[in-house]
Design a protein around this motif. Sequence first.
Motif, PDB file in Angstrom:
ATOM      1  N   LEU A  92       0.810  -1.218   0.000  1.00  0.00           N
ATOM      2  CA  LEU A  92       0.000   0.000   0.000  1.00  0.00           C
ATOM      3  C   LEU A  92       0.846   1.273   0.000  1.00  0.00           C
ATOM      4  O   LEU A  92       0.311   2.376  -0.086  1.00  0.00           O
ATOM      5  N   TYR A 131       1.322  -0.927  -4.784  1.00  0.00           N
ATOM      6  CA  TYR A 131       0.539  -1.834  -5.627  1.00  0.00           C
ATOM      7  C   TYR A 131       1.349  -3.046  -6.113  1.00  0.00           C
ATOM      8  O   TYR A 131       0.866  -3.805  -6.958  1.00  0.00           O
ATOM      9  N   ALA A 175      -2.228  -4.992   1.942  1.00  0.00           N
ATOM     10  CA  ALA A 175      -3.621  -5.456   1.970  1.00  0.00           C
ATOM     11  C   ALA A 175      -3.635  -6.893   1.497  1.00  0.00           C
ATOM     12  O   ALA A 175      -3.128  -7.198   0.409  1.00  0.00           O
ATOM     13  N   GLN A 196      -9.710  -4.019   2.721  1.00  0.00           N
ATOM     14  CA  GLN A 196     -10.062  -3.217   1.545  1.00  0.00           C
ATOM     15  C   GLN A 196      -9.775  -4.010   0.256  1.00  0.00           C
ATOM     16  O   GLN A 196      -9.150  -3.517  -0.684  1.00  0.00           O
ATOM     17  N   VAL A 197     -10.263  -5.248   0.263  1.00  0.00           N
ATOM     18  CA  VAL A 197     -10.076  -6.149  -0.873  1.00  0.00           C
ATOM     19  C   VAL A 197     -11.415  -6.750  -1.264  1.00  0.00           C
ATOM     20  O   VAL A 197     -12.188  -7.188  -0.398  1.00  0.00           O
ATOM     21  N   LEU A 201      -8.039  -4.439  -5.064  1.00  0.00           N
ATOM     22  CA  LEU A 201      -8.164  -3.451  -3.994  1.00  0.00           C
ATOM     23  C   LEU A 201      -9.367  -2.552  -4.250  1.00  0.00           C
ATOM     24  O   LEU A 201      -9.713  -2.267  -5.407  1.00  0.00           O
ATOM     25  N   GLY A 233      -7.240   0.611  -1.633  1.00  0.00           N
ATOM     26  CA  GLY A 233      -6.624  -0.027  -0.479  1.00  0.00           C
ATOM     27  C   GLY A 233      -6.851   0.748   0.798  1.00  0.00           C
ATOM     28  O   GLY A 233      -6.495   0.288   1.888  1.00  0.00           O
TER      29      GLY A 233
END
Length: 343
Positions: A140, A163, A194, A218-219, A233, A296
């Motif tokens: 992230l 990322y 994440a 946050q996925v 994400l 994310g």
Amino acid sequence: MRFSSLLFSAVILATANLQVFAQTVCPPDGCGLSVSAIEANRWPRVQPLPIDDALLFDRDYRQIEGAFSVHTAPNSPERENFGAGYTFLTVIEQSGEWTRVGDNQWVQSEILSDTIAPSRFAGALLPQDEALPYPVAWTLWHLRGSRTPGGPEAADNPFLYRYTRVYIYATVEVNGYFWYQIGPDQWVHQFKVAKLLPVNKPEAVDTEKWVSVDLYEQVAIAYEGNRPVFATLVSSGLEDWPTNEGVFHVYVRFKRTRMSGAYAQPDFYYLQEVPWTMYFDDQIALHGAYWHDGFGFRRSHGCVNLTITDAHWLFHWAESEYDYGAGDMVGPAVFVYSSGVYN
């Protein structure tokens, strides 16, 4: 090849094993996997969605900062006015000092920002013929990682861009937080990544295709039966505008739709064309977001934001779940939950 229940269980087991062997103190010979073990499975064997510039830039998105008025034609009296807020419009044509943003809708060109460049992040298709040996995560932040759990970032560690897809090889607990091994002598705090954590299909999910949204990580993951096929994400609702947990169904969808709210309030927003939108909980939707690259992290008014690339894929993947001939407009189930306590 079909993704068997045994293979799905192996993915879950790999995740569970990392939690079982989480520890608070490293043994004398160190923590985590050896270099040779890591190099045997260095990078996640997933297939990122291709980036299509024609898709990303099929509209000319612009932002307006401050109050603005809309006119029916250049130099005509104002048709309506809006206060300052989070405002994005689509440019259709420009004529000198005026820009058309809709049918009989013109604004002064000087109030528009430069063209907005949408995020180029994309989620990934998951392998269907093999088990992932370790849980997958996205970084992230730009980072280099620490040489030991809880240690400072090492300047001589390889640089990883935000990322980047990584495996989590081992987990160690330090002062109540998890540190993940993502490479040889590379450890990161749990807040720096994440994780992709597949879940078993809830009993309340009654569609073949369905989507899980993990508010903690946050996925979002797309499934066909018990088989996870895609993960990415997202950005869900902020604390004041939470994304509700539960099982829902997509009940209406639009290739483009307007979203606005909180008129005349400090958090007023006006988004003229929101792409690839699927509403599942009243006014909460899965949709593309071209106006930020903060995937994310939570940042919305309740909706689940995806990149344009991901939202486009999800929109078309869900198509087979609708039975238009029978008048069935109910789409995939959406399971929203939290795998942890958000901090």
